[in-house]
Design a protein around this motif. Structure first.
Motif, PDB file in Angstrom:
ATOM      1  N   PHE A  89       0.829  -1.216   0.000  1.00 21.96           N
ATOM      2  CA  PHE A  89       0.000   0.000   0.000  1.00 21.96           C
ATOM      3  C   PHE A  89       0.859   1.260   0.000  1.00 21.96           C
ATOM      4  CE2 PHE A  89       0.793  -1.343   4.324  1.00 21.96           C
ATOM      5  CZ  PHE A  89       1.116  -0.172   4.978  1.00 21.96           C
ATOM      6  N   ARG A  90       0.220   2.364  -0.316  1.00 19.53           N
ATOM      7  CA  ARG A  90       0.922   3.647  -0.399  1.00 19.53           C
ATOM      8  C   ARG A  90       0.101   4.689   0.362  1.00 19.53           C
ATOM      9  NH1 ARG A  90       4.522   5.299  -4.102  1.00 19.53           N
ATOM     10  NH2 ARG A  90       4.109   3.758  -5.698  1.00 19.53           N
ATOM     11  N   VAL A  91       0.520   5.046   1.565  1.00 13.84           N
ATOM     12  CA  VAL A  91      -0.240   6.021   2.355  1.00 13.84           C
ATOM     13  C   VAL A  91      -0.171   7.385   1.639  1.00 13.84           C
ATOM     14  CG1 VAL A  91      -0.453   7.183   4.593  1.00 13.84           C
ATOM     15  CG2 VAL A  91       0.367   4.807   4.493  1.00 13.84           C
ATOM     16  N   ALA A  96       1.042  12.011  -2.610  1.00 16.51           N
ATOM     17  CA  ALA A  96       2.039  12.110  -1.538  1.00 16.51           C
ATOM     18  C   ALA A  96       3.428  11.777  -2.084  1.00 16.51           C
ATOM     19  CB  ALA A  96       1.674  11.163  -0.393  1.00 16.51           C
ATOM     20  N   ARG A  97       3.498  10.810  -3.001  1.00 11.62           N
ATOM     21  CA  ARG A  97       4.799  10.479  -3.609  1.00 11.62           C
ATOM     22  C   ARG A  97       5.319  11.667  -4.428  1.00 11.62           C
ATOM     23  NH1 ARG A  97       5.909   5.548  -7.937  1.00 11.62           N
ATOM     24  NH2 ARG A  97       7.903   6.302  -8.722  1.00 11.62           N
ATOM     25  N   ALA A  98       4.420  12.315  -5.161  1.00  8.38           N
ATOM     26  CA  ALA A  98       4.853  13.476  -5.952  1.00  8.38           C
ATOM     27  C   ALA A  98       5.407  14.560  -5.020  1.00  8.38           C
ATOM     28  CB  ALA A  98       3.690  14.007  -6.785  1.00  8.38           C
ATOM     29  N   CYS A 172      11.686  -7.172  -2.528  1.00  9.90           N
ATOM     30  CA  CYS A 172      11.863  -6.125  -3.524  1.00  9.90           C
ATOM     31  C   CYS A 172      12.126  -6.800  -4.862  1.00  9.90           C
ATOM     32  CB  CYS A 172      13.051  -5.258  -3.127  1.00  9.90           C
ATOM     33  SG  CYS A 172      13.370  -3.945  -4.304  1.00  9.90           S
ATOM     34  N   ASN A 173      11.786  -6.106  -5.930  1.00  3.11           N
ATOM     35  CA  ASN A 173      12.007  -6.691  -7.260  1.00  3.11           C
ATOM     36  C   ASN A 173      13.393  -6.353  -7.813  1.00  3.11           C
ATOM     37  OD1 ASN A 173      11.407  -3.978  -7.533  1.00  3.11           O
ATOM     38  ND2 ASN A 173      10.721  -4.246  -9.628  1.00  3.11           N
ATOM     39  N   VAL A 174      14.177  -5.537  -7.124  1.00  6.30           N
ATOM     40  CA  VAL A 174      15.483  -5.137  -7.668  1.00  6.30           C
ATOM     41  C   VAL A 174      16.431  -6.342  -7.828  1.00  6.30           C
ATOM     42  CG1 VAL A 174      17.591  -3.847  -7.122  1.00  6.30           C
ATOM     43  CG2 VAL A 174      15.392  -2.687  -7.104  1.00  6.30           C
ATOM     44  N   SER A 231      19.256  -1.038 -15.752  1.00  2.00           N
ATOM     45  CA  SER A 231      18.469  -0.075 -15.000  1.00  2.00           C
ATOM     46  C   SER A 231      17.038  -0.566 -14.871  1.00  2.00           C
ATOM     47  CB  SER A 231      18.514   1.300 -15.658  1.00  2.00           C
ATOM     48  OG  SER A 231      18.108   2.261 -14.729  1.00  2.00           O
ATOM     49  N   MET A 232      16.223   0.209 -14.166  1.00  2.01           N
ATOM     50  CA  MET A 232      14.817  -0.122 -13.992  1.00  2.01           C
ATOM     51  C   MET A 232      14.042   0.988 -14.711  1.00  2.01           C
ATOM     52  SD  MET A 232      15.365  -2.401 -11.290  1.00  2.01           S
ATOM     53  CE  MET A 232      13.788  -2.612 -10.514  1.00  2.01           C
ATOM     54  N   LYS A 233      12.786   0.725 -15.013  1.00  2.18           N
ATOM     55  CA  LYS A 233      11.985   1.699 -15.758  1.00  2.18           C
ATOM     56  C   LYS A 233      11.882   3.042 -15.025  1.00  2.18           C
ATOM     57  CE  LYS A 233      10.790  -0.726 -19.340  1.00  2.18           C
ATOM     58  NZ  LYS A 233      10.133  -1.998 -19.215  1.00  2.18           N
ATOM     59  N   PRO A 254      20.709  -0.688  -9.543  1.00  2.40           N
ATOM     60  CA  PRO A 254      20.401   0.547 -10.274  1.00  2.40           C
ATOM     61  C   PRO A 254      20.242   1.778  -9.358  1.00  2.40           C
ATOM     62  CG  PRO A 254      19.177  -1.275 -11.218  1.00  2.40           C
ATOM     63  CD  PRO A 254      19.856  -1.809  -9.981  1.00  2.40           C
ATOM     64  N   TYR A 255      19.738   1.574  -8.138  1.00  3.82           N
ATOM     65  CA  TYR A 255      19.536   2.711  -7.216  1.00  3.82           C
ATOM     66  C   TYR A 255      20.848   3.316  -6.712  1.00  3.82           C
ATOM     67  CZ  TYR A 255      14.493   2.106  -6.837  1.00  3.82           C
ATOM     68  OH  TYR A 255      13.154   2.058  -7.101  1.00  3.82           O
ATOM     69  N   HIS A 256      21.950   2.577  -6.838  1.00  9.62           N
ATOM     70  CA  HIS A 256      23.227   3.136  -6.385  1.00  9.62           C
ATOM     71  C   HIS A 256      23.606   4.398  -7.146  1.00  9.62           C
ATOM     72  CE1 HIS A 256      24.291  -0.695  -4.272  1.00  9.62           C
ATOM     73  NE2 HIS A 256      24.871   0.185  -3.496  1.00  9.62           N
ATOM     74  N   THR A 278       7.697  14.755 -12.456  1.00  7.24           N
ATOM     75  CA  THR A 278       8.475  13.801 -11.654  1.00  7.24           C
ATOM     76  C   THR A 278       7.960  12.395 -11.975  1.00  7.24           C
ATOM     77  OG1 THR A 278       6.933  13.725  -9.808  1.00  7.24           O
ATOM     78  CG2 THR A 278       8.604  15.480  -9.743  1.00  7.24           C
ATOM     79  N   ARG A 279       8.647  11.383 -11.463  1.00  9.48           N
ATOM     80  CA  ARG A 279       8.235  10.003 -11.753  1.00  9.48           C
ATOM     81  C   ARG A 279       6.779   9.770 -11.302  1.00  9.48           C
ATOM     82  NH1 ARG A 279       8.638   5.751 -15.141  1.00  9.48           N
ATOM     83  NH2 ARG A 279       7.795   3.933 -14.079  1.00  9.48           N
ATOM     84  N   ALA A 280       6.412  10.260 -10.122  1.00 10.14           N
ATOM     85  CA  ALA A 280       5.034  10.033  -9.643  1.00 10.14           C
ATOM     86  C   ALA A 280       4.037  10.687 -10.587  1.00 10.14           C
ATOM     87  CB  ALA A 280       4.858  10.590  -8.234  1.00 10.14           C
ATOM     88  N   GLN A 282       4.395  11.199 -13.738  1.00  7.94           N
ATOM     89  CA  GLN A 282       4.300  10.373 -14.955  1.00  7.94           C
ATOM     90  C   GLN A 282       3.482   9.114 -14.681  1.00  7.94           C
ATOM     91  OE1 GLN A 282       8.302   9.625 -16.556  1.00  7.94           O
ATOM     92  NE2 GLN A 282       8.916  11.570 -15.691  1.00  7.94           N
ATOM     93  N   VAL A 283       3.733   8.529 -13.504  1.00  9.51           N
ATOM     94  CA  VAL A 283       3.032   7.287 -13.154  1.00  9.51           C
ATOM     95  C   VAL A 283       1.523   7.532 -13.015  1.00  9.51           C
ATOM     96  CG1 VAL A 283       2.746   5.615 -11.266  1.00  9.51           C
ATOM     97  CG2 VAL A 283       5.021   6.097 -12.152  1.00  9.51           C
ATOM     98  N   MET A 284       1.147   8.738 -12.570  1.00 10.71           N
ATOM     99  CA  MET A 284      -0.293   9.046 -12.453  1.00 10.71           C
ATOM    100  C   MET A 284      -0.967   8.863 -13.811  1.00 10.71           C
ATOM    101  SD  MET A 284      -0.426  12.472 -10.129  1.00 10.71           S
ATOM    102  CE  MET A 284       0.342  12.544  -8.516  1.00 10.71           C
TER     103      MET A 284
HETATM  104  C1  G6P Z   1      11.198  -0.344  -8.571  1.00  6.70           C
HETATM  105  C2  G6P Z   1      11.365  -0.500  -7.098  1.00  6.70           C
HETATM  106  C3  G6P Z   1      10.066  -0.487  -6.385  1.00  6.70           C
HETATM  107  C4  G6P Z   1       9.300   0.742  -6.773  1.00  6.70           C
HETATM  108  C5  G6P Z   1       9.096   0.778  -8.267  1.00  6.70           C
HETATM  109  C6  G6P Z   1       8.469   2.086  -8.694  1.00  6.70           C
HETATM  110  O1  G6P Z   1      10.763  -1.471  -9.116  1.00  6.70           O
HETATM  111  O2  G6P Z   1      12.082  -1.628  -6.752  1.00  6.70           O
HETATM  112  O3  G6P Z   1      10.316  -0.469  -5.013  1.00  6.70           O
HETATM  113  O4  G6P Z   1       8.061   0.754  -6.128  1.00  6.70           O
HETATM  114  O5  G6P Z   1      10.301   0.675  -8.922  1.00  6.70           O
HETATM  115  O6  G6P Z   1       8.017   2.001 -10.001  1.00  6.70           O
HETATM  116  P1  G6P Z   1       7.086   3.125 -10.592  1.00  6.70           P
HETATM  117  O7  G6P Z   1       6.669   2.637 -11.923  1.00  6.70           O
HETATM  118  O8  G6P Z   1       5.951   3.301  -9.615  1.00  6.70           O
HETATM  119  O9  G6P Z   1       7.931   4.361 -10.647  1.00  6.70           O
END
Ligand code: G6P
Length: 437
Positions: A89-91, A96-98, A172-174, A231-233, A254-256, A278-280, A282-284
């Motif tokens: 979940f995301r409080v 809030a992430r943005a 975590c999926n990393v 990297s991750m998306k 990738p987070y390093h 920001t990423r949030a 875009q994700v919206m």
């Molecule tokens: C990675 C991280 C996750 C994170 C996600 C965000 O996979 O390991 O912890 O929640 O990215 O992805 P998003 O598409 O929401 O930016």
């Protein structure tokens, strides 16, 4: 645990990621017989929850599976007698992430969902809520396993380990994504690879990579330095300096990049915050597209568009873990668990992310011992930040919060730490009752 069919409770079930989890369940029914999935969310997420429920029913029907699907706002009913409680979940939602991403940027500091001050703010909002959920689990499903995906996953898992009796493993999926990307580089199957992972969540290194008995760490570092995809998306693909990677001698996640290439990552974030958002933000937009698709009554599978999100393989990570626990497989997974001496320089009660053997009794980390001085400083400092953050979140202590930020390597100055903290407290006022007494 008995070998009867399983009940899964999914907290934050209205997430756009949920179809991936459902796909993971359906793929493994022969090994992991699930009899019930109960998705639960809060009132603000009710509409999404209903859409997910309907899509799940179609997916289950298409697969010809016999699973009871429930979706409700009744957390206690979902948790009661569950075998696994999955938390995702995301409080405060994506808004809030943005805010977490934008506040630090005002002070020329990295604004990111899980690392730096953004992750700090998310932890402050999340920890009291998850501890409340833990009370329900202690009462209603004391033998269940909580698999925590809720970010910042390591920090949140540490709070659960310290402040509840719930059996929990953070995920975590990393690490699994790193394995998939290394397999692609080496042109081999992921299962042929062995990675010795240890660090913290979103700060994990593969200290050694093996393929068919051969140590391929240097080869992988060379390929990453030469520009192989790593990297991750959700993370800017800032190229790595080959000389630095060779000197480091361990494969960074990738987070390093946020820690080792802070200036370049900050510049990328600032540019994107002025243009595509920001990423949030875009994700919206992606979420809106996804939920429109999910409502299509002819859709009965996970749509490809979900791959635009950063969470690839998250259902593999969690369902493989369920498989290992349920079937007592004693297989190796990368998980977030109590250190207990695994990394010699960190406290025993610190939660670390590491390779571990997983069976019906839980996860036992593979011993690491001393880490190289090349990584000890960073990991120690980030762990100190995390431990202070847990205390600040649980007790609403301003001093602990300030010291947490002052110890975060991404916050370069205490005057910035203070301004950012005050801004976080003001912006998140309604989500931080522990600081408002
Ligand atoms: C990675 C991280 C996750 C994170 C996600 C965000 O996979 O390991 O912890 O929640 O990215 O992805 P998003 O598409 O929401 O930016």
């Amino acid at each position: 645990m008995t070998k009867s069919p399983l009940k899964l409770a999914i907290i934050g079930g209205g997430s756009s990621y949920t179809p991936e989890l459902v796909e993971g369940v359906l793929k493994r029914l022969d090994r992991v017989p699930v009899k019930e999935m109960h998705f639960v969310d809060v009132e603000a997420g009710q509409e999404k929850l209903e859409i997910i429920e309907a899509l799940t029913r179609r997916m289950v029907e298409k697969a010809g599976a016999d699973i009871i699907i429930k979706a409700s706002l009744d957390r206690r009913a979902a948790i009661a007698d569950a075998d696994f409680v999955m938390t995702q979940f995301r409080v405060g939602g994506l808004q809030a992430r943005a805010n977490d991403e934008r506040i630090p940027l005002k002070y020329d500091v990295i604004g990111q969902e899980t690392t730096g001050p953004g992750g700090f703010a998310k932890a402050l909002r999340t920890i009291p809520v998850i501890l409340d959920i833990c009370k329900d689990i202690e009462e209603l499903a004391p033998n269940s396993w909580m698999l925590n995906f809720t970010n910042p996953a390591g920090l949140v898992t540490e709070a659960v380990q310290k402040y509840s009796k719930v059996k929990t493993i953070g995920l975590c999926n990393v690490p699994v994504s790193m394995k998939m990307m290394i397999a692609e580089m080496m042109d081999c199957l992921p299962e042929e690879l062995s990675l010795e992972c240890a660090g913290l969540n979103h700060l994990v290194w593969a200290h050694r990579a093996w393929l068919g008995g051969k140590d391929i760490t240097a080869e992988v570092l060379k390929k990453v330095g030469d520009g192989a995809n790593f990297s991750m998306k959700n993370i800017f693909e800032e190229p790595w300096d080959p000389a630095f990677l060779k000197a480091l001698g361990a494969i960074p996640c990738p987070y390093h990049r946020y820690f080792y290439q802070t200036d370049a990552m900050l510049a990328e974030e600032k540019e994107s915050s002025l243009n595509e958002g920001t990423r949030a933000e875009q994700v919206m937009k992606t979420e809106q597209e996804l939920f429109e698709l999910y409502q299509n009554e002819s859709l009965a599978e996970k749509p490809e568009q979900l791959e635009k999100r950063g969470g690839a393989y998250y259902s593999d990570a969690s369902l493989n873990l369920v498989d290992a626990i349920y079937n007592d497989l004693k297989t190796i997974h990368v998980v977030n668990v109590r250190n207990n001496g695994t990394i010699a320089t960190l406290p025993d009660d610190a939660v670390i992310e590491c390779s571990a053997v997983v069976g019906s009794w839980g996860a036992r980390p593979l011993m690491i011992g001393e880490l190289s001085p090349a990584v000890i400083g960073l990991i120690g400092q980030v762990k100190a930040y995390e431990q202070l953050t847990v205390e600040a979140a649980v007790h609403g202590e301003y001093d602990k919060g300030l010291m947490a930020l002052a110890n975060n390597p991404l916050v370069p100055d205490i005057s910035k730490a203070k301004s950012i903290f005050d801004d976080i407290l003001k912006t998140n006022h309604d989500y931080l009752p522990q600081f408002n007494q």
